[in-house]
Design a protein around this motif. Sequence first.
Motif, PDB file in Angstrom:
ATOM      1  N   ARG A   7      27.851 -15.823 -40.512  1.00  0.00           N
ATOM      2  CA  ARG A   7      28.380 -17.074 -41.434  1.00  0.00           C
ATOM      3  C   ARG A   7      27.187 -17.748 -41.903  1.00  0.00           C
ATOM      4  O   ARG A   7      27.356 -18.526 -43.037  1.00  0.00           O
ATOM      5  CB  ARG A   7      29.096 -18.058 -40.299  1.00  0.00           C
ATOM      6  CG  ARG A   7      30.587 -17.886 -39.970  1.00  0.00           C
ATOM      7  CD  ARG A   7      30.979 -18.748 -39.324  1.00  0.00           C
ATOM      8  NE  ARG A   7      32.387 -18.400 -38.585  1.00  0.00           N
ATOM      9  CZ  ARG A   7      32.308 -17.935 -37.161  1.00  0.00           C
ATOM     10  NH1 ARG A   7      31.125 -17.972 -36.425  1.00  0.00           N
ATOM     11  NH2 ARG A   7      33.554 -17.308 -36.989  1.00  0.00           N
ATOM     12  N   ASP A  38      24.352 -15.960 -46.826  1.00  0.00           N
ATOM     13  CA  ASP A  38      25.107 -15.667 -48.108  1.00  0.00           C
ATOM     14  C   ASP A  38      25.654 -14.255 -48.381  1.00  0.00           C
ATOM     15  O   ASP A  38      26.775 -14.284 -48.995  1.00  0.00           O
ATOM     16  CB  ASP A  38      24.221 -16.096 -49.523  1.00  0.00           C
ATOM     17  CG  ASP A  38      23.615 -17.659 -49.121  1.00  0.00           C
ATOM     18  OD1 ASP A  38      24.485 -18.465 -49.162  1.00  0.00           O
ATOM     19  OD2 ASP A  38      22.391 -17.523 -49.271  1.00  0.00           O
ATOM     20  N   LEU A  39      24.899 -13.358 -47.693  1.00  0.00           N
ATOM     21  CA  LEU A  39      25.553 -11.964 -47.889  1.00  0.00           C
ATOM     22  C   LEU A  39      25.216 -10.998 -46.653  1.00  0.00           C
ATOM     23  O   LEU A  39      23.966 -11.111 -46.305  1.00  0.00           O
ATOM     24  CB  LEU A  39      25.030 -11.096 -49.193  1.00  0.00           C
ATOM     25  CG  LEU A  39      25.197  -9.622 -49.327  1.00  0.00           C
ATOM     26  CD1 LEU A  39      26.527  -9.368 -49.688  1.00  0.00           C
ATOM     27  CD2 LEU A  39      24.400  -9.381 -50.542  1.00  0.00           C
ATOM     28  N   THR A  40      26.097 -10.394 -46.140  1.00  0.00           N
ATOM     29  CA  THR A  40      25.706  -9.295 -45.286  1.00  0.00           C
ATOM     30  C   THR A  40      25.634  -8.053 -45.828  1.00  0.00           C
ATOM     31  O   THR A  40      26.660  -7.663 -46.488  1.00  0.00           O
ATOM     32  CB  THR A  40      26.696  -9.516 -44.172  1.00  0.00           C
ATOM     33  OG1 THR A  40      26.466 -10.837 -43.351  1.00  0.00           O
ATOM     34  CG2 THR A  40      26.531  -8.279 -42.981  1.00  0.00           C
ATOM     35  N   ASP A  61      36.031 -15.007 -41.479  1.00  0.00           N
ATOM     36  CA  ASP A  61      36.579 -15.415 -42.889  1.00  0.00           C
ATOM     37  C   ASP A  61      35.554 -15.735 -43.745  1.00  0.00           C
ATOM     38  O   ASP A  61      34.415 -16.493 -43.269  1.00  0.00           O
ATOM     39  CB  ASP A  61      37.647 -16.568 -42.578  1.00  0.00           C
ATOM     40  CG  ASP A  61      38.826 -16.215 -41.589  1.00  0.00           C
ATOM     41  OD1 ASP A  61      39.071 -14.655 -41.681  1.00  0.00           O
ATOM     42  OD2 ASP A  61      39.433 -16.805 -41.127  1.00  0.00           O
ATOM     43  N   ASN A  62      35.752 -15.384 -44.703  1.00  0.00           N
ATOM     44  CA  ASN A  62      34.764 -16.121 -45.977  1.00  0.00           C
ATOM     45  C   ASN A  62      33.444 -15.443 -45.866  1.00  0.00           C
ATOM     46  O   ASN A  62      32.523 -15.906 -46.833  1.00  0.00           O
ATOM     47  CB  ASN A  62      34.731 -17.701 -46.039  1.00  0.00           C
ATOM     48  CG  ASN A  62      36.039 -18.277 -46.294  1.00  0.00           C
ATOM     49  OD1 ASN A  62      36.873 -17.725 -47.057  1.00  0.00           O
ATOM     50  ND2 ASN A  62      36.203 -19.361 -45.312  1.00  0.00           N
ATOM     51  N   SER A  63      33.193 -14.433 -45.203  1.00  0.00           N
ATOM     52  CA  SER A  63      32.037 -13.865 -45.145  1.00  0.00           C
ATOM     53  C   SER A  63      31.889 -12.817 -46.301  1.00  0.00           C
ATOM     54  O   SER A  63      32.824 -12.171 -46.566  1.00  0.00           O
ATOM     55  CB  SER A  63      31.451 -13.281 -43.846  1.00  0.00           C
ATOM     56  OG  SER A  63      32.377 -12.243 -43.318  1.00  0.00           O
ATOM     57  N   ARG A  64      30.707 -12.637 -46.891  1.00  0.00           N
ATOM     58  CA  ARG A  64      30.671 -11.581 -48.093  1.00  0.00           C
ATOM     59  C   ARG A  64      29.952 -10.331 -47.392  1.00  0.00           C
ATOM     60  O   ARG A  64      28.633 -10.391 -47.047  1.00  0.00           O
ATOM     61  CB  ARG A  64      29.898 -12.198 -49.173  1.00  0.00           C
ATOM     62  CG  ARG A  64      29.907 -11.482 -50.580  1.00  0.00           C
ATOM     63  CD  ARG A  64      29.062 -12.022 -51.534  1.00  0.00           C
ATOM     64  NE  ARG A  64      28.571 -11.429 -52.547  1.00  0.00           N
ATOM     65  CZ  ARG A  64      27.518 -11.747 -53.284  1.00  0.00           C
ATOM     66  NH1 ARG A  64      26.878 -12.709 -53.049  1.00  0.00           N
ATOM     67  NH2 ARG A  64      26.974 -10.781 -53.889  1.00  0.00           N
ATOM     68  N   VAL A  65      30.378  -9.254 -47.631  1.00  0.00           N
ATOM     69  CA  VAL A  65      29.984  -7.983 -47.044  1.00  0.00           C
ATOM     70  C   VAL A  65      29.970  -6.987 -47.925  1.00  0.00           C
ATOM     71  O   VAL A  65      30.841  -6.776 -48.580  1.00  0.00           O
ATOM     72  CB  VAL A  65      30.842  -7.496 -45.870  1.00  0.00           C
ATOM     73  CG1 VAL A  65      30.177  -6.199 -45.119  1.00  0.00           C
ATOM     74  CG2 VAL A  65      30.914  -8.524 -44.624  1.00  0.00           C
ATOM     75  N   GLU A  66      28.734  -6.293 -47.981  1.00  0.00           N
ATOM     76  CA  GLU A  66      28.408  -5.150 -48.681  1.00  0.00           C
ATOM     77  C   GLU A  66      27.889  -3.710 -47.878  1.00  0.00           C
ATOM     78  O   GLU A  66      27.088  -4.203 -47.094  1.00  0.00           O
ATOM     79  CB  GLU A  66      27.388  -5.512 -50.066  1.00  0.00           C
ATOM     80  CG  GLU A  66      27.130  -4.710 -51.063  1.00  0.00           C
ATOM     81  CD  GLU A  66      26.120  -5.157 -52.053  1.00  0.00           C
ATOM     82  OE1 GLU A  66      25.273  -4.642 -52.333  1.00  0.00           O
ATOM     83  OE2 GLU A  66      26.340  -6.142 -52.555  1.00  0.00           O
TER      84      GLU A  66
END
Length: 138
Positions: free
Chosen positions: A77, A80-82, A95-100
């Motif tokens: 959380r 900004d990016l995982t 929820d709402n986490s950005r994963v690449e």
Amino acid sequence: MTGAPSVLFVCVSNRGKSAMAEGLARALAADTITSSSAGTEAKLGATPNDLSVEVLAEVGADISRHTPRQLTDDLMRSADLTVVVGTSAVVEGPDNSRVEVWDIDEPSARGIEGIDRMRLIRDELVDRINDLSRRLAS
């Protein structure tokens, strides 16, 4: 988002690939990325992989004092990016986490082991971090 975006690099143990990515991001992209790392199965008291430390030192990055830590929803959380480094770690963010996910080449699948393996992984991570830095800066 204020300042450099925060990127959390994740692998299984946080002793190799994710620690390498964090160290490389600090060395190569400190002006565009605030980096940290964690592992899905990090072990208390573990130390970085010796070969990871060695190959990063060759390019001026130091992870010798890195302490592996366990991935938590709070860490995700706060980023900004995982970025999941490799496909061994399975990460489902809150929820709402950005994963690449970075599908990193595994040289051992081709019989390449030891220091040569780690150099190939390092070099791919350098390319990916430079690309990520460009993407996040634009």
